[in-house]
Design a protein around this motif. Structure first.
Motif: not given
Length: 389
Positions: A34-57
């Motif tokens: 699952v990747l975000s192309t939205d400049a206001a990224h929300s996926l890190a908040d949704a999963f409750g973990t730090e996420i970087g510019p490369e795929p994070t498991e």
């Protein structure tokens, strides 16, 4: 590979629904990104973990990526920007201002889609879920590849030949540097990559899912999005109505909301007839983490397959008749008065509201004359007949 794009008006919960769908796919055994192309990224908040510019498991078979749009911009736009900066330098523009002027508004979000292309080509994933920017940005983003394609086919080759042939004369006459082949190569490469993205997203394995809340303003935008996505050839395969108040145990205040939402949900069913409309109830707290997101998605989709491919033909098709052919273009929700048509050579210009699409007619139609058009049950039908000798 299955590709699902989620979009909707800002704040309706599209990131949560996208993340939940991805978590459900991974739990079913699919290698999922699952990747975000939205400049206001929300996926890190949704999963409750730090996420970087490369795929994070973040769970078994589930990876999350928040695209670094700035990095993609620098990689794909560097040669073009360098040339534009040299022109502005000759013109005496301040370097800081020049840097700002050479950044096309929205370019970072558009170029973020190129990351989708790379991930699709990698062969690492069975499912890619895209958390897109809010609706207006997504529509501009998805329309760009085709618009750039028109320029590349009609203008670019001529422009490149002229500059190559007359470069010394033009440079002396204009007093500014002419673009080198590296600049033209960069534009051509960018077009090829974006065109590959367009083919991927308009193909049979990709579809768009609209997320909305039961509010009149949100529904109106979702309707327009459905029409415009169809205009540009993208399939919409379903709608998620988010934050629906449960009717059970409602006090007087919530009962008023339930009644108001029920009225809008009836309109949702009518507006998107033929599409599944899934509901997500309003929760007392926001779902955070893979398990909570997966639980939400399980309740939303129920027994339905969240990864089912869209059925039927796409928004664009051609049928033959005894005297010619008919071009069919799905435009759900529009009337004949909403559509403007024009033809120039082998191109058909279709305008709906502020959006315009230039359709290059298939060879079977380009030799026919345009004989008439009508809108019937949410479909534009343009009739072509043999030219009279």
């Amino acid at each position: 590979m299955r590709v699902l794009l989620f979009t909707g008006k800002g704040g309706v919960g599209k990131s949560t629904v996208a993340a939940g769908t991805a978590a459900l796919a991974a739990a079913a055994g699919h290698r999922t990104l699952v990747l975000s192309t939205d400049a206001a990224h929300s996926l890190a908040d949704a999963f409750g973990t730090e996420i970087g510019p490369e795929p994070t498991e973040v769970a078994d078979r589930l990876h999350v990526q928040q695209v670094d749009a700035q990095r993609r911009f620098e990689q794909s736009w560097a040669d073009i920007q360098g040339y534009l900066l040299s022109v502005l330098d000759v013109a005496g523009v301040d370097p800081v201002a020049a840097e700002e002027l050479t950044v096309i508004p929205g370019a970072e979000e558009v170029l973020a889609l190129l990351e989708l292309r790379l991930q699709a080509r990698s062969g690492c994933w069975d499912v890619v879920v895209v958390d897109c920017a809010p609706t207006a940005e997504t529509l501009r983003l998805l329309a760009l590849p085709e618009a750039l394609g028109w320029y590349m086919q009609r203008v670019f080759p001529f422009e490149r030949r002229v500059v190559r042939t007359l470069k010394p004369v033009l440079q002396r006459a204009a007093g500014v540097p002419m673009p080198e082949d590296t600049v033209f190569d960069a534009v051509e490469r960018l077009h090829q990559e974006l065109d590959e993205v367009r083919r991927l997203l308009s193909g049979p394995d990709a579809s768009v899912r609209l997320v909305l809340t039961p509010e009149q303003v949100v529904l109106a935008e979702a309707r327009r999005s459905y029409t415009t996505l169809s205009l540009f050839g993208y399939r919409v395969d379903g709608v998620v109505a988010n934050r629906v108040f449960p009717a059970e145990g409602a006090d007087d205040w919530r009962a008023g909301w339930v009644t108001a939402q029920d009225a809008v949900l009836e309109q949702v069913a009518q507006s998107f007839a033929g599409l599944p409309v899934w509901r997500s109830v309003y929760r007392p707290c926001e779902p955070v983490g893979e398990q909570a997101l997966r639980t939400l998605a399980s309740e939303v989709y129920g027994v339905a397959d969240p990864l089912a491919r869209p059925v039927g033909e796409g928004p664009f098709r051609v049928t033959r008749t005894g005297t010619g052919a008919v071009l069919h273009l799905a435009l759900p929700g529009v009337q004949r008065s909403d559509v403007d048509l024009a033809r120039t050579g082998d191109e058909l210009v279709v305008s709906v509201g502020s959006y315009r699409r230039l359709l290059t007619l298939p060879a079977v139609l380009s030799r026919y004359r345009t004989a008439g058009a009508r809108v019937e049950q949410g479909e534009l039908q343009v009739r072509f007949e043999e030219r009279q000798s």
